[in-house]
Design a protein around this motif. Structure first.
Motif, PDB file in Angstrom:
ATOM      1  N   SER A 178      39.937  34.074  33.285  1.00  0.00           N
ATOM      2  CA  SER A 178      38.570  34.736  33.559  1.00  0.00           C
ATOM      3  C   SER A 178      38.115  35.537  32.594  1.00  0.00           C
ATOM      4  CB  SER A 178      38.858  35.264  35.106  1.00  0.00           C
ATOM      5  OG  SER A 178      37.607  35.988  35.373  1.00  0.00           O
ATOM      6  N   GLN A 183      39.180  40.970  38.032  1.00  0.00           N
ATOM      7  CA  GLN A 183      39.995  39.881  38.388  1.00  0.00           C
ATOM      8  C   GLN A 183      41.253  40.024  37.600  1.00  0.00           C
ATOM      9  OE1 GLN A 183      38.359  36.199  38.760  1.00  0.00           O
ATOM     10  NE2 GLN A 183      36.669  36.514  39.873  1.00  0.00           N
ATOM     11  N   LYS A 184      41.379  40.803  36.577  1.00  0.00           N
ATOM     12  CA  LYS A 184      42.517  40.801  35.752  1.00  0.00           C
ATOM     13  C   LYS A 184      43.709  41.821  36.356  1.00  0.00           C
ATOM     14  CE  LYS A 184      40.097  39.149  31.846  1.00  0.00           C
ATOM     15  NZ  LYS A 184      39.806  39.537  30.250  1.00  0.00           N
ATOM     16  N   ASP A 236      43.703  36.066  34.977  1.00  0.00           N
ATOM     17  CA  ASP A 236      43.371  36.857  35.936  1.00  0.00           C
ATOM     18  C   ASP A 236      44.846  37.645  36.618  1.00  0.00           C
ATOM     19  OD1 ASP A 236      44.563  34.899  37.525  1.00  0.00           O
ATOM     20  OD2 ASP A 236      42.689  34.267  38.464  1.00  0.00           O
TER      21      ASP A 236
END
Length: 291
Positions: A178, A183-184, A236
């Motif tokens: 991503s 989101q990581k 992610d």
């Protein structure tokens, strides 16, 4: 109508990622828990529970554990692939699941008989022909049958079980990239789950004798990360969790090999390119024998 179709096409291209929960804690937790109980705990249950409860000519507690594992694990892995933010090839996943179930089922039969042999004095740190309870069998062709059983259990069953298992994880990992920084980030729950997950993969690699397959998967994941970073994408939270789990597993396997590096008996049983003794061979050689 043409304008509507064109606009829909543009919107679809601009939104390649699907809306999914940032970290799939529920699936990772269930997968790790059932791995520890149904896979690692399987031989322990067969040894600890009274033999009177499970006669040798009937399925043991470990066999029922294995049956449950063969159903629950592919289901959870299917759910994992369904949650990737980017689409993954469904046909490949389904073929891997079918092969996985077949290989795990072959292993179920071989492993069930193998653990009954252990209760009769079979020693895992010795080869089939060197085992005291087998080497004097008459007719001698019976020994060939036990070697065939060992082949189904430790070779064919493991390959058909683990190769699709790691292919599915690799396919899943390919869909976990991503551009979003939010989101990581791995949540605290993910970091807490990292230790049990990595320790189980250590057991899987060592007991399953799949060091080469595991390292190839890990290298493929590393190459995939480098390639995706050049495109401005990063793993992610789920991809990072899987990659960190594998990284710690590499360290644990290295420490295990270093600890048993000079063991002459295990060296004799594992003469190949990768010297990685099985934990249960270590148990029958050093722990069970001492008691």
């Amino acid at each position: 109508m043409l304008l509507f179709t064109s606009t829909a096409g543009v919107c679809k291209e601009n939104v390649p990622e699907r809306k999914t929960p940032p970290f799939h804690f529920d699936l990772w937790f269930c997968l790790t828990l059932q791995n520890w109980i149904l896979d690692f705990g399987r031989p322990i249950a067969m040894i600890v529970l009274p033999l009177e409860w499970f006669p040798l000519n009937k399925p043991s507690a470990g066999d029922y554990f294995h049956m449950a594992y063969n159903v629950i694990t592919p289901f959870l892995m299917l759910k994992l692939t369904e949650r990737t933010p980017r689409p993954v090839p469904r046909t490949a996943v389904h073929l891997c699941i079918v092969t996985f179930v077949m290989g795990a089922s072959i292993h179920l039969v071989g492993d069930s008989i193998n653990h009954r042999l252990i209760l009769s004095g079979y020693q895992l740190h010795l080869s089939v022909r060197e085992n005291p309870i087998i080497k004097d069998l008459k007719p001698a062709s019976l020994i060939d049958s036990f070697e065939l059983l060992y082949y189904y259990d430790e070779h064919l069953g493991h390959l058909m079980w683990y190769i699709p298992f790691f292919i599915i994880l690799l396919i899943y990992f390919s869909g976990c990239f991503s551009t979003s920084e939010d989101q990581k980030k791995i949540p605290v729950s993910g970091w807490l789950l990292l230790g049990p997950s990595s320790l189980y993969y250590w057991y899987l690699v060592t007991e399953g004798q799949i060091t080469a397959l595991f390292l190839l998967t890990f290298l493929a994941m590393s190459a995939m990360m480098i390639f995706q970073r050049r495109k401005g994408l990063g793993p992610d939270s789920n991809g990072s969790f899987l990659f960190y789990s594998f990284s710690i597993t590499v360290l644990l396997v290295s420490l295990w090999v270093a600890y048993l590096w000079n063991d002459p008996v295990l060296r004799n049983k594992y003469p190949g390119l990768f010297y990685v003794p099985e934990p249960w061979s270590y148990y029958t050689l050093h722990i069970r024998k001492s008691h």
